[in-house]
Design a protein around this motif. Structure first.
Motif, PDB file in Angstrom:
ATOM      1  N   HIS A 142       0.822  -1.212   0.000  1.00  0.00           N
ATOM      2  CA  HIS A 142       0.000   0.000   0.000  1.00  0.00           C
ATOM      3  C   HIS A 142       0.857   1.265   0.000  1.00  0.00           C
ATOM      4  CE1 HIS A 142      -3.455  -2.538   0.834  1.00  0.00           C
ATOM      5  NE2 HIS A 142      -2.773  -3.092   1.821  1.00  0.00           N
ATOM      6  N   PRO A 143       0.381   2.325  -0.681  1.00  0.00           N
ATOM      7  CA  PRO A 143       1.124   3.591  -0.683  1.00  0.00           C
ATOM      8  C   PRO A 143       1.020   4.314   0.661  1.00  0.00           C
ATOM      9  CG  PRO A 143      -0.950   3.830  -1.876  1.00  0.00           C
ATOM     10  CD  PRO A 143      -0.838   2.378  -1.484  1.00  0.00           C
ATOM     11  N   ALA A 144       1.878   5.286   0.847  1.00  0.00           N
ATOM     12  CA  ALA A 144       1.814   6.132   2.038  1.00  0.00           C
ATOM     13  C   ALA A 144       0.487   6.881   2.043  1.00  0.00           C
ATOM     14  CB  ALA A 144       2.984   7.113   2.041  1.00  0.00           C
ATOM     15  N   GLY A 145       0.025   7.218   3.224  1.00  0.00           N
ATOM     16  CA  GLY A 145      -1.240   7.942   3.342  1.00  0.00           C
ATOM     17  C   GLY A 145      -1.488   8.365   4.765  1.00  0.00           C
ATOM     18  N   LYS A 146      -2.735   8.330   5.159  1.00  0.00           N
ATOM     19  CA  LYS A 146      -3.136   8.684   6.522  1.00  0.00           C
ATOM     20  C   LYS A 146      -3.755   7.458   7.168  1.00  0.00           C
ATOM     21  CE  LYS A 146      -2.380  13.182   6.798  1.00  0.00           C
ATOM     22  NZ  LYS A 146      -1.671  13.821   7.902  1.00  0.00           N
ATOM     23  N   GLY A 147      -3.420   7.227   8.414  1.00  0.00           N
ATOM     24  CA  GLY A 147      -3.997   6.131   9.172  1.00  0.00           C
ATOM     25  C   GLY A 147      -4.948   6.660  10.221  1.00  0.00           C
ATOM     26  N   VAL A 148      -5.995   5.894  10.506  1.00  0.00           N
ATOM     27  CA  VAL A 148      -6.951   6.250  11.554  1.00  0.00           C
ATOM     28  C   VAL A 148      -7.344   4.993  12.307  1.00  0.00           C
ATOM     29  CG1 VAL A 148      -7.898   8.183  10.218  1.00  0.00           C
ATOM     30  CG2 VAL A 148      -9.063   5.983  10.169  1.00  0.00           C
ATOM     31  N   LEU A 149      -7.871   5.203  13.493  1.00  0.00           N
ATOM     32  CA  LEU A 149      -8.428   4.116  14.284  1.00  0.00           C
ATOM     33  C   LEU A 149      -9.938   4.305  14.324  1.00  0.00           C
ATOM     34  CD1 LEU A 149      -7.811   1.652  16.111  1.00  0.00           C
ATOM     35  CD2 LEU A 149      -7.871   3.237  18.047  1.00  0.00           C
ATOM     36  N   ALA A 150     -10.672   3.303  13.864  1.00  0.00           N
ATOM     37  CA  ALA A 150     -12.138   3.327  13.883  1.00  0.00           C
ATOM     38  C   ALA A 150     -12.605   2.373  14.974  1.00  0.00           C
ATOM     39  CB  ALA A 150     -12.697   2.892  12.534  1.00  0.00           C
ATOM     40  N   THR A 151     -13.320   2.901  15.958  1.00  0.00           N
ATOM     41  CA  THR A 151     -13.833   2.091  17.055  1.00  0.00           C
ATOM     42  C   THR A 151     -15.347   2.049  16.964  1.00  0.00           C
ATOM     43  OG1 THR A 151     -11.989   2.806  18.450  1.00  0.00           O
ATOM     44  CG2 THR A 151     -13.878   1.799  19.568  1.00  0.00           C
ATOM     45  N   GLY A 152     -15.891   0.841  16.862  1.00  0.00           N
ATOM     46  CA  GLY A 152     -17.331   0.650  16.801  1.00  0.00           C
ATOM     47  C   GLY A 152     -17.866   0.217  18.155  1.00  0.00           C
ATOM     48  N   ARG A 153     -19.039   0.737  18.514  1.00  0.00           N
ATOM     49  CA  ARG A 153     -19.644   0.411  19.815  1.00  0.00           C
ATOM     50  C   ARG A 153     -21.140   0.207  19.660  1.00  0.00           C
ATOM     51  NH1 ARG A 153     -15.886   4.333  21.088  1.00  0.00           N
ATOM     52  NH2 ARG A 153     -14.446   3.781  22.732  1.00  0.00           N
ATOM     53  N   ARG A 154     -21.639  -0.777  20.366  1.00  0.00           N
ATOM     54  CA  ARG A 154     -23.075  -0.985  20.551  1.00  0.00           C
ATOM     55  C   ARG A 154     -23.299  -1.074  22.045  1.00  0.00           C
ATOM     56  NH1 ARG A 154     -25.776  -2.513  15.857  1.00  0.00           N
ATOM     57  NH2 ARG A 154     -24.491  -3.586  14.346  1.00  0.00           N
ATOM     58  N   ASP A 155     -24.388  -0.498  22.535  1.00  0.00           N
ATOM     59  CA  ASP A 155     -24.691  -0.599  23.959  1.00  0.00           C
ATOM     60  C   ASP A 155     -24.736  -2.072  24.350  1.00  0.00           C
ATOM     61  OD1 ASP A 155     -24.851   2.141  24.137  1.00  0.00           O
ATOM     62  OD2 ASP A 155     -27.032   2.200  23.932  1.00  0.00           O
ATOM     63  N   GLY A 156     -24.058  -2.403  25.432  1.00  0.00           N
ATOM     64  CA  GLY A 156     -24.079  -3.759  25.951  1.00  0.00           C
ATOM     65  C   GLY A 156     -23.129  -4.723  25.270  1.00  0.00           C
ATOM     66  N   ALA A 157     -22.318  -4.263  24.326  1.00  0.00           N
ATOM     67  CA  ALA A 157     -21.385  -5.146  23.625  1.00  0.00           C
ATOM     68  C   ALA A 157     -19.969  -4.581  23.729  1.00  0.00           C
ATOM     69  CB  ALA A 157     -21.783  -5.280  22.163  1.00  0.00           C
ATOM     70  N   LYS A 158     -18.991  -5.466  23.577  1.00  0.00           N
ATOM     71  CA  LYS A 158     -17.591  -5.048  23.622  1.00  0.00           C
ATOM     72  C   LYS A 158     -17.263  -4.241  22.368  1.00  0.00           C
ATOM     73  CE  LYS A 158     -12.911  -6.850  23.804  1.00  0.00           C
ATOM     74  NZ  LYS A 158     -12.060  -8.012  23.703  1.00  0.00           N
ATOM     75  N   ARG A 205      -6.210   2.692   6.444  1.00  0.00           N
ATOM     76  CA  ARG A 205      -5.271   3.533   5.692  1.00  0.00           C
ATOM     77  C   ARG A 205      -6.092   4.233   4.608  1.00  0.00           C
ATOM     78  NH1 ARG A 205       0.360   2.868   4.148  1.00  0.00           N
ATOM     79  NH2 ARG A 205       0.281   0.925   5.347  1.00  0.00           N
ATOM     80  N   LEU A 206      -6.004   5.550   4.554  1.00  0.00           N
ATOM     81  CA  LEU A 206      -6.697   6.321   3.531  1.00  0.00           C
ATOM     82  C   LEU A 206      -5.676   7.036   2.669  1.00  0.00           C
ATOM     83  CD1 LEU A 206      -8.589   6.513   6.331  1.00  0.00           C
ATOM     84  CD2 LEU A 206     -10.064   7.648   4.682  1.00  0.00           C
ATOM     85  N   TRP A 247     -10.563  11.496  -0.146  1.00  0.00           N
ATOM     86  CA  TRP A 247      -9.905  10.532   0.742  1.00  0.00           C
ATOM     87  C   TRP A 247     -10.695   9.231   0.671  1.00  0.00           C
ATOM     88  CZ3 TRP A 247      -5.232  10.957   2.607  1.00  0.00           C
ATOM     89  CH2 TRP A 247      -4.669  12.228   2.715  1.00  0.00           C
ATOM     90  N   ARG A 248     -10.004   8.142   0.361  1.00  0.00           N
ATOM     91  CA  ARG A 248     -10.647   6.836   0.217  1.00  0.00           C
ATOM     92  C   ARG A 248      -9.856   5.786   0.992  1.00  0.00           C
ATOM     93  NH1 ARG A 248     -14.290   7.802  -3.884  1.00  0.00           N
ATOM     94  NH2 ARG A 248     -13.610   9.266  -5.471  1.00  0.00           N
ATOM     95  N   VAL A 249     -10.569   4.747   1.428  1.00  0.00           N
ATOM     96  CA  VAL A 249      -9.956   3.676   2.212  1.00  0.00           C
ATOM     97  C   VAL A 249      -9.178   2.755   1.277  1.00  0.00           C
ATOM     98  CG1 VAL A 249     -10.397   1.693   3.715  1.00  0.00           C
ATOM     99  CG2 VAL A 249     -11.723   3.807   3.990  1.00  0.00           C
ATOM    100  N   GLU A 250      -7.900   2.620   1.549  1.00  0.00           N
ATOM    101  CA  GLU A 250      -7.004   1.753   0.786  1.00  0.00           C
ATOM    102  C   GLU A 250      -6.789   0.422   1.507  1.00  0.00           C
ATOM    103  OE1 GLU A 250      -3.940   0.199  -1.691  1.00  0.00           O
ATOM    104  OE2 GLU A 250      -5.466   1.693  -2.089  1.00  0.00           O
ATOM    105  N   GLN A 251      -6.820   0.460   2.832  1.00  0.00           N
ATOM    106  CA  GLN A 251      -6.540  -0.738   3.634  1.00  0.00           C
ATOM    107  C   GLN A 251      -7.388  -0.687   4.892  1.00  0.00           C
ATOM    108  OE1 GLN A 251      -2.457  -0.799   4.960  1.00  0.00           O
ATOM    109  NE2 GLN A 251      -2.660  -2.755   6.030  1.00  0.00           N
ATOM    110  N   ARG A 252      -7.913  -1.835   5.283  1.00  0.00           N
ATOM    111  CA  ARG A 252      -8.628  -1.944   6.557  1.00  0.00           C
ATOM    112  C   ARG A 252      -8.211  -3.255   7.194  1.00  0.00           C
ATOM    113  NH1 ARG A 252     -13.852  -3.664   3.615  1.00  0.00           N
ATOM    114  NH2 ARG A 252     -13.698  -5.885   3.927  1.00  0.00           N
ATOM    115  N   ASP A 253      -7.855  -3.181   8.449  1.00  0.00           N
ATOM    116  CA  ASP A 253      -7.433  -4.374   9.173  1.00  0.00           C
ATOM    117  C   ASP A 253      -7.997  -4.354  10.582  1.00  0.00           C
ATOM    118  OD1 ASP A 253      -5.719  -5.975   7.386  1.00  0.00           O
ATOM    119  OD2 ASP A 253      -4.539  -4.133   7.308  1.00  0.00           O
ATOM    120  N   ASP A 254      -8.475  -5.496  11.002  1.00  0.00           N
ATOM    121  CA  ASP A 254      -9.015  -5.678  12.342  1.00  0.00           C
ATOM    122  C   ASP A 254      -7.891  -5.500  13.359  1.00  0.00           C
ATOM    123  OD1 ASP A 254     -10.524  -6.411  14.530  1.00  0.00           O
ATOM    124  OD2 ASP A 254     -10.914  -8.449  13.857  1.00  0.00           O
ATOM    125  N   VAL A 255      -8.150  -4.741  14.401  1.00  0.00           N
ATOM    126  CA  VAL A 255      -7.189  -4.589  15.488  1.00  0.00           C
ATOM    127  C   VAL A 255      -7.452  -5.744  16.445  1.00  0.00           C
ATOM    128  CG1 VAL A 255      -6.397  -3.146  17.390  1.00  0.00           C
ATOM    129  CG2 VAL A 255      -7.099  -2.093  15.226  1.00  0.00           C
TER     130      VAL A 255
END
Length: 191
Positions: free
Chosen positions: A133-149, A156-157, A164-172
């Protein structure tokens, strides 16, 4: 989405970005380098902040489109780079080809009474190019539902066609539970 909702969402994203910048500024004067030598970039000028808001907004739109039950596959595909779409080798990554390849995501059935899903996008930072993947910007996306972990994804965008488009997505994975900012490590090790 109404104009009022869009303004409220942009304000929330700006608040998240500014809060992250404030917390970063409260630490040491020198940001710590990651194992690969990348240093998280501080939020400096108003231009940088507004660019970070655009990046966070694109990441949030992608995550929401992908995680809906059923997924909004067209929006998801539009927020991905051509190379990240599953049909890249077939037709160069067209949106129509991506929608056809991701058809199964439109067949997910929502669970009755399931809590709404919310996302927080933070840790916007520069990421170096990896093997795939090329260089870009990285972010952390945190998803939450009430009552769930909560669950986390590193994204990578890159800029493509002025967006700005998503080039890479990986589960943490759980091996990063000990750290609040695994973005560079995850994107580098998986990409």
């Amino acid at each position: 989405m109404t104009d009022r909702s869009a303004v409220a969402r942009a304000a929330r994203l700006a608040t998240t970005v500014l809060a992250t910048a404030t917390l970063t500024a409260c630490g040491s004067s020198e940001p710590a380098a990651h194992e690969d030598g990348a240093v998280p970039q501080p939020f400096g000028s108003p231009t940088a902040v507004s660019e970070d808001v655009r990046i966070a907004s694109a990441a949030e739109a992608f995550m929401k489109a992908w995680q809906l039950d059923p997924a909004d596959v067209k929006a998801m595909c539009e927020h991905q780079t051509k190379a990240a779409r599953p049909n890249f080798s077939d037709d160069g990554g067209t949106v129509d080809g991506c929608v056809a390849a991701r058809k199964s995501l439109t067949e997910r059935t929502p669970e009755p009474g399931r809590a709404a899903l919310r996302f927080t996008i933070d840790h916007v930072q520069d990421v170096k190019a990896s093997r795939k993947h090329p260089a870009g910007k990285g972010v952390l996306a945190t998803g939450r539902r009430d009552g769930a972990k909560p669950f986390r994804y590193a994204l990578r965008l890159i800029q493509e066609d002025g967006q700005w488009r998503v080039e890479q997505r990986d589960d943490v994975n759980s091996r990063y539970d000990h750290t609040a900012d695994p973005v560079v490590d995850v994107l580098w090790s998986m990409g």
